[in-house]
Design an enzyme around this catalytic site. Sequence first.
Site, PDB file in Angstrom:
ATOM      1  N   SER A 138      -3.784  17.545  10.470  1.00 59.32           N
ATOM      2  CA  SER A 138      -3.187  18.755   9.944  1.00 59.32           C
ATOM      3  C   SER A 138      -4.301  19.466   9.274  1.00 59.32           C
ATOM      4  O   SER A 138      -3.920  20.640   9.438  1.00 59.32           O
ATOM      5  CB  SER A 138      -1.933  18.170   9.232  1.00 59.32           C
ATOM      6  OG  SER A 138      -2.380  17.376   8.121  1.00 59.32           O
ATOM      7  N   HIS A 182       0.100  10.553  13.200  1.00 54.75           N
ATOM      8  CA  HIS A 182      -0.121  11.321  11.983  1.00 54.75           C
ATOM      9  C   HIS A 182       1.038  11.200  11.234  1.00 54.75           C
ATOM     10  O   HIS A 182       1.789  10.241  10.963  1.00 54.75           O
ATOM     11  CB  HIS A 182      -0.756  12.434  12.143  1.00 54.75           C
ATOM     12  CG  HIS A 182      -1.258  13.295  11.261  1.00 54.75           C
ATOM     13  ND1 HIS A 182      -1.529  12.922   9.757  1.00 54.75           N
ATOM     14  CD2 HIS A 182      -1.461  14.532  10.967  1.00 54.75           C
ATOM     15  CE1 HIS A 182      -1.789  13.918   9.058  1.00 54.75           C
ATOM     16  NE2 HIS A 182      -1.974  14.790   9.645  1.00 54.75           N
ATOM     17  N   HIS A 185      -5.200   3.255   9.408  1.00 52.56           N
ATOM     18  CA  HIS A 185      -5.698   4.296   8.978  1.00 52.56           C
ATOM     19  C   HIS A 185      -7.202   4.424   9.395  1.00 52.56           C
ATOM     20  O   HIS A 185      -7.830   3.510   9.586  1.00 52.56           O
ATOM     21  CB  HIS A 185      -5.616   4.319   7.367  1.00 52.56           C
ATOM     22  CG  HIS A 185      -5.650   5.682   7.056  1.00 52.56           C
ATOM     23  ND1 HIS A 185      -6.848   6.505   6.663  1.00 52.56           N
ATOM     24  CD2 HIS A 185      -4.863   6.682   6.676  1.00 52.56           C
ATOM     25  CE1 HIS A 185      -6.510   7.841   6.427  1.00 52.56           C
ATOM     26  NE2 HIS A 185      -5.216   7.782   6.576  1.00 52.56           N
ATOM     27  N   ARG A 245      -0.945   5.879  -2.108  1.00 49.29           N
ATOM     28  CA  ARG A 245       0.314   6.828  -1.867  1.00 49.29           C
ATOM     29  C   ARG A 245       1.291   5.577  -1.731  1.00 49.29           C
ATOM     30  O   ARG A 245       2.600   6.058  -2.221  1.00 49.29           O
ATOM     31  CB  ARG A 245       0.206   7.598  -1.039  1.00 49.29           C
ATOM     32  CG  ARG A 245      -0.981   8.740  -1.152  1.00 49.29           C
ATOM     33  CD  ARG A 245      -1.316   9.748  -0.123  1.00 49.29           C
ATOM     34  NE  ARG A 245      -1.673   8.904   1.029  1.00 49.29           N
ATOM     35  CZ  ARG A 245      -1.881   9.440   2.401  1.00 49.29           C
ATOM     36  NH1 ARG A 245      -1.751  10.798   2.386  1.00 49.29           N
ATOM     37  NH2 ARG A 245      -2.240   8.640   3.493  1.00 49.29           N
ATOM     38  N   ASP A 257       3.169   6.404   4.968  1.00 55.00           N
ATOM     39  CA  ASP A 257       4.463   6.728   5.730  1.00 55.00           C
ATOM     40  C   ASP A 257       5.204   5.198   5.938  1.00 55.00           C
ATOM     41  O   ASP A 257       6.439   5.311   6.236  1.00 55.00           O
ATOM     42  CB  ASP A 257       4.097   7.080   7.093  1.00 55.00           C
ATOM     43  CG  ASP A 257       3.336   8.155   7.303  1.00 55.00           C
ATOM     44  OD1 ASP A 257       3.745   9.276   6.684  1.00 55.00           O
ATOM     45  OD2 ASP A 257       2.396   8.522   8.020  1.00 55.00           O
TER      46      ASP A 257
HETATM   47  N1  CMX Z   1      -0.230  -1.473  15.265  1.00 54.65           N
HETATM   48  C1  CMX Z   1      -1.102  -1.791  16.381  1.00 54.65           C
HETATM   49  N2  CMX Z   1      -2.027  -1.486  16.759  1.00 54.65           N
HETATM   50  C2  CMX Z   1      -2.978  -0.832  15.940  1.00 54.65           C
HETATM   51  C3  CMX Z   1      -2.365  -0.321  14.859  1.00 54.65           C
HETATM   52  C4  CMX Z   1      -1.237  -0.563  14.368  1.00 54.65           C
HETATM   53  N3  CMX Z   1      -0.540  -0.094  13.254  1.00 54.65           N
HETATM   54  N4  CMX Z   1      -3.485   0.547  13.968  1.00 54.65           N
HETATM   55  C5  CMX Z   1      -4.490   0.421  14.855  1.00 54.65           C
HETATM   56  N5  CMX Z   1      -4.051  -0.274  16.113  1.00 54.65           N
HETATM   57  C6  CMX Z   1      -5.129  -0.440  17.190  1.00 54.65           C
HETATM   58  C7  CMX Z   1      -5.148   0.992  17.990  1.00 54.65           C
HETATM   59  O1  CMX Z   1      -4.349   1.466  18.690  1.00 54.65           O
HETATM   60  C8  CMX Z   1      -6.679   0.560  18.515  1.00 54.65           C
HETATM   61  O2  CMX Z   1      -6.173  -0.006  19.766  1.00 54.65           O
HETATM   62  P1  CMX Z   1      -7.100   0.146  21.468  1.00 54.65           P
HETATM   63  O3  CMX Z   1      -8.465  -0.317  21.070  1.00 54.65           O
HETATM   64  O4  CMX Z   1      -6.283  -0.842  22.102  1.00 54.65           O
HETATM   65  O5  CMX Z   1      -6.840   1.336  21.449  1.00 54.65           O
HETATM   66  C9  CMX Z   1      -7.381  -0.530  17.665  1.00 54.65           C
HETATM   67  O6  CMX Z   1      -6.179  -1.096  16.600  1.00 54.65           O
HETATM   68  C10 CMX Z   1      -8.358  -0.018  16.965  1.00 54.65           C
HETATM   69  O7  CMX Z   1      -7.878   1.247  16.100  1.00 54.65           O
HETATM   70  P2  CMX Z   1      -8.376   1.573  14.638  1.00 54.65           P
HETATM   71  O8  CMX Z   1      -9.935   1.925  14.948  1.00 54.65           O
HETATM   72  O9  CMX Z   1      -8.119   0.282  13.780  1.00 54.65           O
HETATM   73  O10 CMX Z   1      -7.530   2.794  14.284  1.00 54.65           O
HETATM   74  P3  CMX Z   1      -7.773   4.274  14.715  1.00 54.65           P
HETATM   75  O11 CMX Z   1      -8.644   4.831  13.503  1.00 54.65           O
HETATM   76  O12 CMX Z   1      -8.089   4.695  15.892  1.00 54.65           O
HETATM   77  O13 CMX Z   1      -6.130   4.941  14.357  1.00 54.65           O
HETATM   78  C11 CMX Z   1      -4.211   5.016  13.244  1.00 54.65           C
HETATM   79  C12 CMX Z   1      -5.843   4.939  13.173  1.00 54.65           C
HETATM   80  C13 CMX Z   1      -3.402   5.310  11.895  1.00 54.65           C
HETATM   81  C14 CMX Z   1      -3.907   6.187  14.381  1.00 54.65           C
HETATM   82  C15 CMX Z   1      -3.524   3.638  13.772  1.00 54.65           C
HETATM   83  O14 CMX Z   1      -3.960   2.719  12.931  1.00 54.65           O
HETATM   84  C16 CMX Z   1      -2.005   3.731  14.141  1.00 54.65           C
HETATM   85  O15 CMX Z   1      -1.865   4.118  15.202  1.00 54.65           O
HETATM   86  N6  CMX Z   1      -1.181   3.407  13.146  1.00 54.65           N
HETATM   87  C17 CMX Z   1       0.178   3.600  13.427  1.00 54.65           C
HETATM   88  C18 CMX Z   1       0.806   4.856  13.203  1.00 54.65           C
HETATM   89  C19 CMX Z   1       0.772   5.432  11.788  1.00 54.65           C
HETATM   90  O16 CMX Z   1       1.057   4.659  10.901  1.00 54.65           O
HETATM   91  N7  CMX Z   1       0.053   6.687  11.559  1.00 54.65           N
HETATM   92  C20 CMX Z   1       0.168   7.257  10.313  1.00 54.65           C
HETATM   93  C21 CMX Z   1      -1.290   7.536   9.480  1.00 54.65           C
HETATM   94  C22 CMX Z   1      -1.120   8.180   8.346  1.00 54.65           C
HETATM   95  C23 CMX Z   1      -0.892   9.709   8.607  1.00 54.65           C
HETATM   96  O17 CMX Z   1      -1.558  10.473   9.036  1.00 54.65           O
HETATM   97  O18 CMX Z   1       0.164   9.920   8.009  1.00 54.65           O
END
Ligand code: CMX
Length: 434
Positions: free
Chosen positions: A241, A271, A318, A327, A373
């Site tokens: 964002s 996000h 994250h 937070r 979140d």
């Molecule tokens: N559950 C399951 N799998 C997860 C995960 C979770 N909570 N978090 C990461 N992973 C997976 C990723 O999908 C990725 O899988 P692939 O290799 O199969 O594609 C792998 O673990 C590595 O990911 P990462 O490098 O640890 O995480 P990223 O930096 O790519 O992504 C985020 C970060 C937040 C998008 C991810 O942790 C996620 O999808 N979390 C759940 C959604 C969420 O809570 N988002 C809110 C974030 C805070 C905000 O912005 O408000």
Amino acid sequence: MDTLKEKFKEKATPLAKEVKAIIKEHGDKKLGEYTVADVYQGMKGMIGMITETSKLDAQEGIRFRGYTIPELREKLPKAPGGTEPLPEGVFYLMLVGELPNYDEVHNVSNNWARRCVVPRHVFDVIDKLPKGTHPMTQFSIAVLAMQTESLFAAAYKKGMSKKDYWDYCYEDAMNLIARLPRVAAYIYRRTYHNDNHIEPDSKLDWAANFAHMLGYEEFDMKRLMRLYLTIHADHEGGNVSAHATHLVGSALSDPYLAFSAGMNGLAGPLHGLANQEVVAWLSEMLKELNTTLPTKDQIAEYVKRTLEQGKVVPGYGHAVLRKTDPRFTAQQEFYRTYIKHDDFCETVQLVYEVVPPILESLGKIKNPWPNVDAHSGALLMHYGMKEYDFYTVLFGVSRALGVMASLIWDRALGHPLERPSSQTTEGIKKKLGI
Ligand code: CMX
């Protein structure tokens, strides 16, 4: 010129000169060595932009102008009789880099109260959308509808000088922030309360007035709203964002256009939409298990099933953080202090015990800990706001504080059009000789 604006000008003018000098003298020095993986994997960790308002540390979490979340809760001015910071204060801090006193925060409250009138056509635009339109879509469209009011766009059309960009950006940003709670509350009351709208009360602070217009008069919900709108305000510059707002603003698109773009990014489930996804996921789990308070074993089973289905566990992980998000901890403390017991909030605590070791055991997730979140929805549920597909709008109202303060700085420092280079895979392969 109002006092906050004058103060900002005092800060910005010398720093803009200094930044120019830094670029002239040190512009060719290396900040880091980036790898092919960095380029392919979302530029994580690359320093590619300047954001003055806050800085994120992977272990410690966010600092707003050097202050951690616990420090903000302690040091920022409170409403009379209140215990949580007024978000006006965090905006002041982000904009001018100094902790405000109560009078300075009160001035910002009054300033926003004077600017809060939303033009009728914005409500008309919202009313024309189907009732089932997602609240974030309504919100982004409403912000675009308000673009008719942009002083920045009008001044640009008349041929404003570059040195005035920050001034008009400031005016648009202040007007936008002042009006967002009214717009958001209108969407909420339209979508869930039969268009039974509530007029603003200019005697209330920004967060309390927002709670009032949403229909929540209890002191506890106003207290939660002050905390909520403070802690979601900023998370340095690279999150989707903030980055989208900064990027679109770099084309000199006005603050309304830039903020709407940022909100479209916040509306993504990886996000800001994760706050609604968390409550949807927890509710589905409780329904399936036919309980209000599951056991840890039941939660573990449910988490494993979620992962087997190829889905993420919302609220966990994250891109930068590698520890529990402060937070999340602030909201946990709020729960323990003011609510004490609620089955849904207790479930959040149990999930916190169960999920990290399971995610860790997969061996690929860089951060198994909860983010902001994972907790926010449960507190809102407790106070009766159960319409969880509205939650990301609350996040968006708060996020305006950070991204608008940053946008004013972008224009004050004369940051240019953002236009990174990209590479083709063919080009990468050539470079690697493969
Ligand atoms: N559950 C399951 N799998 C997860 C995960 C979770 N909570 N978090 C990461 N992973 C997976 C990723 O999908 C990725 O899988 P692939 O290799 O199969 O594609 C792998 O673990 C590595 O990911 P990462 O490098 O640890 O995480 P990223 O930096 O790519 O992504 C985020 C970060 C937040 C998008 C991810 O942790 C996620 O999808 N979390 C759940 C959604 C969420 O809570 N988002 C809110 C974030 C805070 C905000 O912005 O408000």
